[in-house]
Design a protein around this motif. Structure first.
Motif, PDB file in Angstrom:
ATOM      1  N   GLY A 287       0.910  -1.211   0.053  1.00 23.91           N
ATOM      2  CA  GLY A 287      -0.009  -0.052  -0.181  1.00 23.91           C
ATOM      3  C   GLY A 287       0.867   1.235  -0.022  1.00 23.91           C
ATOM      4  O   GLY A 287       0.624   2.203  -0.750  1.00 23.91           O
ATOM      5  N   SER A 288       1.822   1.263   0.977  1.00 24.49           N
ATOM      6  CA  SER A 288       2.461   2.514   1.038  1.00 24.49           C
ATOM      7  C   SER A 288       3.610   2.661  -0.144  1.00 24.49           C
ATOM      8  O   SER A 288       4.118   3.763  -0.592  1.00 24.49           O
ATOM      9  CB  SER A 288       3.570   2.562   2.272  1.00 24.49           C
ATOM     10  OG  SER A 288       4.287   1.439   2.432  1.00 24.49           O
ATOM     11  N   ARG A 289       3.997   1.569  -0.810  1.00 28.17           N
ATOM     12  CA  ARG A 289       4.818   1.512  -1.981  1.00 28.17           C
ATOM     13  C   ARG A 289       3.711   2.152  -3.277  1.00 28.17           C
ATOM     14  O   ARG A 289       4.294   2.816  -4.164  1.00 28.17           O
ATOM     15  CB  ARG A 289       5.321   0.164  -2.132  1.00 28.17           C
ATOM     16  CG  ARG A 289       6.545  -0.034  -1.665  1.00 28.17           C
ATOM     17  CD  ARG A 289       7.088  -1.340  -1.533  1.00 28.17           C
ATOM     18  NE  ARG A 289       8.094  -1.775  -0.853  1.00 28.17           N
ATOM     19  CZ  ARG A 289       9.439  -2.008  -1.218  1.00 28.17           C
ATOM     20  NH1 ARG A 289       9.764  -1.257  -2.415  1.00 28.17           N
ATOM     21  NH2 ARG A 289      10.300  -2.072  -0.317  1.00 28.17           N
ATOM     22  N   THR A 290       2.642   1.664  -3.324  1.00 28.62           N
ATOM     23  CA  THR A 290       1.696   2.145  -4.265  1.00 28.62           C
ATOM     24  C   THR A 290       1.573   3.520  -4.230  1.00 28.62           C
ATOM     25  O   THR A 290       1.745   4.419  -5.237  1.00 28.62           O
ATOM     26  CB  THR A 290       0.364   1.606  -4.527  1.00 28.62           C
ATOM     27  OG1 THR A 290       0.393   0.189  -4.167  1.00 28.62           O
ATOM     28  CG2 THR A 290      -0.711   2.230  -5.397  1.00 28.62           C
ATOM     29  N   ASP A 291       1.281   4.103  -3.013  1.00 32.46           N
ATOM     30  CA  ASP A 291       1.164   5.699  -2.636  1.00 32.46           C
ATOM     31  C   ASP A 291       2.402   6.456  -3.034  1.00 32.46           C
ATOM     32  O   ASP A 291       2.456   7.668  -3.749  1.00 32.46           O
ATOM     33  CB  ASP A 291       0.926   5.942  -1.417  1.00 32.46           C
ATOM     34  CG  ASP A 291      -0.513   5.557  -0.976  1.00 32.46           C
ATOM     35  OD1 ASP A 291      -1.392   5.345  -1.919  1.00 32.46           O
ATOM     36  OD2 ASP A 291      -0.952   5.289   0.274  1.00 32.46           O
ATOM     37  N   GLU A 292       3.640   5.683  -2.816  1.00 35.54           N
ATOM     38  CA  GLU A 292       4.865   6.305  -2.826  1.00 35.54           C
ATOM     39  C   GLU A 292       4.875   6.634  -4.556  1.00 35.54           C
ATOM     40  O   GLU A 292       5.184   7.720  -5.034  1.00 35.54           O
ATOM     41  CB  GLU A 292       5.993   5.802  -2.618  1.00 35.54           C
ATOM     42  CG  GLU A 292       7.470   6.053  -2.948  1.00 35.54           C
ATOM     43  CD  GLU A 292       8.481   5.479  -2.439  1.00 35.54           C
ATOM     44  OE1 GLU A 292       9.276   5.759  -1.629  1.00 35.54           O
ATOM     45  OE2 GLU A 292       8.570   4.307  -2.852  1.00 35.54           O
ATOM     46  N   PHE A 293       4.672   5.376  -5.314  1.00 28.96           N
ATOM     47  CA  PHE A 293       4.755   5.555  -6.757  1.00 28.96           C
ATOM     48  C   PHE A 293       3.920   6.541  -7.401  1.00 28.96           C
ATOM     49  O   PHE A 293       4.125   7.511  -8.231  1.00 28.96           O
ATOM     50  CB  PHE A 293       4.591   4.408  -7.486  1.00 28.96           C
ATOM     51  CG  PHE A 293       4.542   4.353  -8.945  1.00 28.96           C
ATOM     52  CD1 PHE A 293       5.551   4.477  -9.681  1.00 28.96           C
ATOM     53  CD2 PHE A 293       3.238   4.434  -9.459  1.00 28.96           C
ATOM     54  CE1 PHE A 293       5.538   4.591 -11.054  1.00 28.96           C
ATOM     55  CE2 PHE A 293       3.111   4.447 -10.926  1.00 28.96           C
ATOM     56  CZ  PHE A 293       4.439   4.656 -11.714  1.00 28.96           C
ATOM     57  N   LEU A 294       2.601   6.582  -6.933  1.00 31.09           N
ATOM     58  CA  LEU A 294       1.663   7.516  -7.403  1.00 31.09           C
ATOM     59  C   LEU A 294       2.076   9.038  -7.264  1.00 31.09           C
ATOM     60  O   LEU A 294       1.944   9.890  -8.271  1.00 31.09           O
ATOM     61  CB  LEU A 294       0.153   7.230  -6.967  1.00 31.09           C
ATOM     62  CG  LEU A 294      -0.526   6.130  -7.564  1.00 31.09           C
ATOM     63  CD1 LEU A 294      -1.539   5.671  -6.730  1.00 31.09           C
ATOM     64  CD2 LEU A 294      -0.650   6.337  -9.055  1.00 31.09           C
ATOM     65  N   ARG A 295       2.578   9.291  -6.140  1.00 30.49           N
ATOM     66  CA  ARG A 295       2.996  10.586  -5.931  1.00 30.49           C
ATOM     67  C   ARG A 295       4.097  10.991  -6.930  1.00 30.49           C
ATOM     68  O   ARG A 295       4.334  12.295  -7.528  1.00 30.49           O
ATOM     69  CB  ARG A 295       3.403  10.770  -4.614  1.00 30.49           C
ATOM     70  CG  ARG A 295       2.559  10.841  -3.491  1.00 30.49           C
ATOM     71  CD  ARG A 295       3.089  11.079  -2.033  1.00 30.49           C
ATOM     72  NE  ARG A 295       1.701  11.053  -1.078  1.00 30.49           N
ATOM     73  CZ  ARG A 295       1.431  10.086  -0.200  1.00 30.49           C
ATOM     74  NH1 ARG A 295       2.301   8.865  -0.283  1.00 30.49           N
ATOM     75  NH2 ARG A 295       0.519   9.875   0.562  1.00 30.49           N
ATOM     76  N   LEU A 296       5.148   9.990  -7.226  1.00 27.61           N
ATOM     77  CA  LEU A 296       6.352  10.323  -7.878  1.00 27.61           C
ATOM     78  C   LEU A 296       5.799  10.581  -9.541  1.00 27.61           C
ATOM     79  O   LEU A 296       6.133  11.261 -10.260  1.00 27.61           O
ATOM     80  CB  LEU A 296       7.344   9.049  -7.906  1.00 27.61           C
ATOM     81  CG  LEU A 296       8.438   9.081  -8.952  1.00 27.61           C
ATOM     82  CD1 LEU A 296       9.329  10.361  -8.989  1.00 27.61           C
ATOM     83  CD2 LEU A 296       9.296   7.814  -8.976  1.00 27.61           C
ATOM     84  N   PHE A 297       4.725   9.657  -9.707  1.00 24.73           N
ATOM     85  CA  PHE A 297       4.294   9.549 -11.156  1.00 24.73           C
ATOM     86  C   PHE A 297       3.476  10.981 -11.343  1.00 24.73           C
ATOM     87  O   PHE A 297       3.931  11.603 -12.417  1.00 24.73           O
ATOM     88  CB  PHE A 297       3.389   8.480 -11.687  1.00 24.73           C
ATOM     89  CG  PHE A 297       3.043   8.438 -12.909  1.00 24.73           C
ATOM     90  CD1 PHE A 297       4.123   8.134 -13.781  1.00 24.73           C
ATOM     91  CD2 PHE A 297       1.888   8.650 -13.374  1.00 24.73           C
ATOM     92  CE1 PHE A 297       3.399   7.787 -15.175  1.00 24.73           C
ATOM     93  CE2 PHE A 297       1.572   8.505 -14.695  1.00 24.73           C
ATOM     94  CZ  PHE A 297       2.168   8.400 -15.530  1.00 24.73           C
ATOM     95  N   GLU A 298       2.856  11.397 -10.630  1.00 22.69           N
ATOM     96  CA  GLU A 298       2.322  12.676 -10.687  1.00 22.69           C
ATOM     97  C   GLU A 298       3.230  13.837 -10.867  1.00 22.69           C
ATOM     98  O   GLU A 298       2.852  14.660 -11.727  1.00 22.69           O
ATOM     99  CB  GLU A 298       1.256  12.757  -9.414  1.00 22.69           C
ATOM    100  CG  GLU A 298       0.542  14.198  -9.844  1.00 22.69           C
ATOM    101  CD  GLU A 298      -0.485  14.162  -8.505  1.00 22.69           C
ATOM    102  OE1 GLU A 298      -0.088  14.782  -7.317  1.00 22.69           O
ATOM    103  OE2 GLU A 298      -1.813  14.010  -8.637  1.00 22.69           O
ATOM    104  N   ARG A 299       4.317  13.816 -10.171  1.00 23.16           N
ATOM    105  CA  ARG A 299       5.229  15.079 -10.257  1.00 23.16           C
ATOM    106  C   ARG A 299       6.004  14.746 -11.618  1.00 23.16           C
ATOM    107  O   ARG A 299       6.393  15.694 -12.309  1.00 23.16           O
ATOM    108  CB  ARG A 299       6.256  15.049  -8.961  1.00 23.16           C
ATOM    109  CG  ARG A 299       5.577  15.425  -7.888  1.00 23.16           C
ATOM    110  CD  ARG A 299       6.703  15.512  -6.829  1.00 23.16           C
ATOM    111  NE  ARG A 299       8.027  16.322  -7.314  1.00 23.16           N
ATOM    112  CZ  ARG A 299       9.055  16.470  -6.488  1.00 23.16           C
ATOM    113  NH1 ARG A 299       9.300  15.588  -5.636  1.00 23.16           N
ATOM    114  NH2 ARG A 299      10.014  17.307  -7.093  1.00 23.16           N
ATOM    115  N   ALA A 300       6.465  13.238 -11.925  1.00 24.91           N
ATOM    116  CA  ALA A 300       7.318  13.291 -13.316  1.00 24.91           C
ATOM    117  C   ALA A 300       6.600  13.618 -14.637  1.00 24.91           C
ATOM    118  O   ALA A 300       7.149  14.256 -15.234  1.00 24.91           O
ATOM    119  CB  ALA A 300       7.758  11.729 -13.108  1.00 24.91           C
ATOM    120  N   ARG A 301       5.215  13.363 -14.431  1.00 26.03           N
ATOM    121  CA  ARG A 301       4.585  13.660 -15.810  1.00 26.03           C
ATOM    122  C   ARG A 301       4.396  15.084 -15.788  1.00 26.03           C
ATOM    123  O   ARG A 301       4.081  15.680 -17.017  1.00 26.03           O
ATOM    124  CB  ARG A 301       3.180  12.774 -15.904  1.00 26.03           C
ATOM    125  CG  ARG A 301       2.193  13.268 -14.755  1.00 26.03           C
ATOM    126  CD  ARG A 301       1.194  12.313 -15.107  1.00 26.03           C
ATOM    127  NE  ARG A 301       0.049  12.553 -14.129  1.00 26.03           N
ATOM    128  CZ  ARG A 301      -1.312  12.257 -14.229  1.00 26.03           C
ATOM    129  NH1 ARG A 301      -1.598  11.221 -15.316  1.00 26.03           N
ATOM    130  NH2 ARG A 301      -2.056  12.176 -13.383  1.00 26.03           N
TER     131      ARG A 301
END
Length: 307
Positions: free
Chosen positions: A144-158
């Motif tokens: 769960g926490s890894r999924t949230d971490e990725f989504l935060r990164l992806f939102e910034r990266a794009r």
């Protein structure tokens, strides 16, 4: 999206003996020719010999997977289809994000987005197959926490293109995420039924995706998503996709939704629309590719054409 507010997609079978490059091309090209909006494919990196009876989309918990099945990489399949289709959306449903390195996963997603000319739908979920996490040496309890971490990164990266990141599981110096997509692309679809899944729709997602849910389940989920949407001051409304096996015709003996003559299937689609579904994604009761292609054609001409 058509005038009734409903889109239609097709779910590719990317696991098993029937999963072949030719089958991927045939089903995807048929869907595009018949006017479907999307082709989606599932994701697993590997199938361990030990698969517990915890599959969340069957009543028994028994999964349809086996250690000896072919299992194609979903991003490679979609990249291949990007070269043999022109307009149809291509998506993961759903990509299991926690057991991949987030920088590599951002690259995979942005590559498909670029190769497809902006046609990528990014469906994501935390995953359910505990033993697959064990094989990949990633703690299942952290999904769960890894999924949230990725989504935060992806939102910034794009949005930013390059950035440094400091998260609970991964931290790194400033690095690039190119090619950057168009504004708001690709769309992010969140899978799962948990409270965390609905919170992720509100915080990060453009829509929610689920397998097999009935119209009344969709209506209830929309209420929960609406509250999450408000919590994060989002404008508009989230999209909702339901993946469900479909059969147009009287040659399948099943008294269930989206099975039967075209008039009955149309009524079922209307019930989903009334409940707030914005996309129905066809799965199949058969692994025979000829029969799958026939069902895509029949649904397109006898059902989808009415919306």
């Amino acid at each position: 999206m058509n005038s009734e507010g409903i889109e239609f997609g097709v779910m590719l079978s990317t696991f098993g003996d029937h999963a072949t490059p030719e089958a991927f091309r045939r089903v995807a090209q048929t869907a595009e020719r018949e006017g479907f909006d999307a082709v989606w494919a599932g994701d697993h990196v590997t199938f361990p010999a030990d698969i517990p009876d915890e599959y969340p989309f069957s009543r028994s918990g028994e999964s349809p997977f086996h250690v000896s099945q072919d299992a194609y990489d979903v991003f490679d399949v979609l990249s291949h289809l990007a070269g043999v289709t022109d307009e149809i959306q291509l998506g993961t449903n759903t990509c299991i994000v926690p057991y991949r390195h987030p920088v590599d996963l951002v690259r995979e997603a942005l590559t498909v987005e670029a190769l497809s000319g902006g046609r990528f739908d990014f469906g994501v979920a935390p995953g359910w197959l505990r033993t697959e996490f064990e094989v990949l040496d990633v703690p299942f309890e952290e999904r769960g926490s890894r999924t949230d971490e990725f989504l935060r990164l992806f939102e910034r990266a794009r949005e930013e293109g390059q950035l440094a990141f400091d998260g609970p599981h991964h931290s790194f110096q400033e690095t690039g995420f190119y090619p950057t997509p168009g504004e708001g692309r690709p769309k992010v679809w969140i899978g799962g039924r948990s409270g965390a899944a609905f919170r992720r729709v509100g915080e990060f997602g453009d829509g929610w995706t689920i397998f097999w849910d009935h119209p009344e389940d969709v209506a209830s989920a929309r209420e929960r998503m609406g509250r999450a949407w408000d919590d994060y001051d989002r404008t508009g409304t989230p999209e909702v996709a339901v993946v469900r096996a479909v059969h147009v015709g009287s040659d399948v003996d099943r008294d269930t939704l989206l099975v039967g003559e075209a008039s009955k299937v149309i009524e079922d689609v209307e019930a989903y629309v009334e409940a707030g579904t914005t996309r129905i994604v066809l799965d199949f009761y058969t692994t025979d590719v000829d029969e799958q292609v026939e069902q895509v054609e029949r649904f397109g001409r006898e059902v989808a054409s009415e919306f």
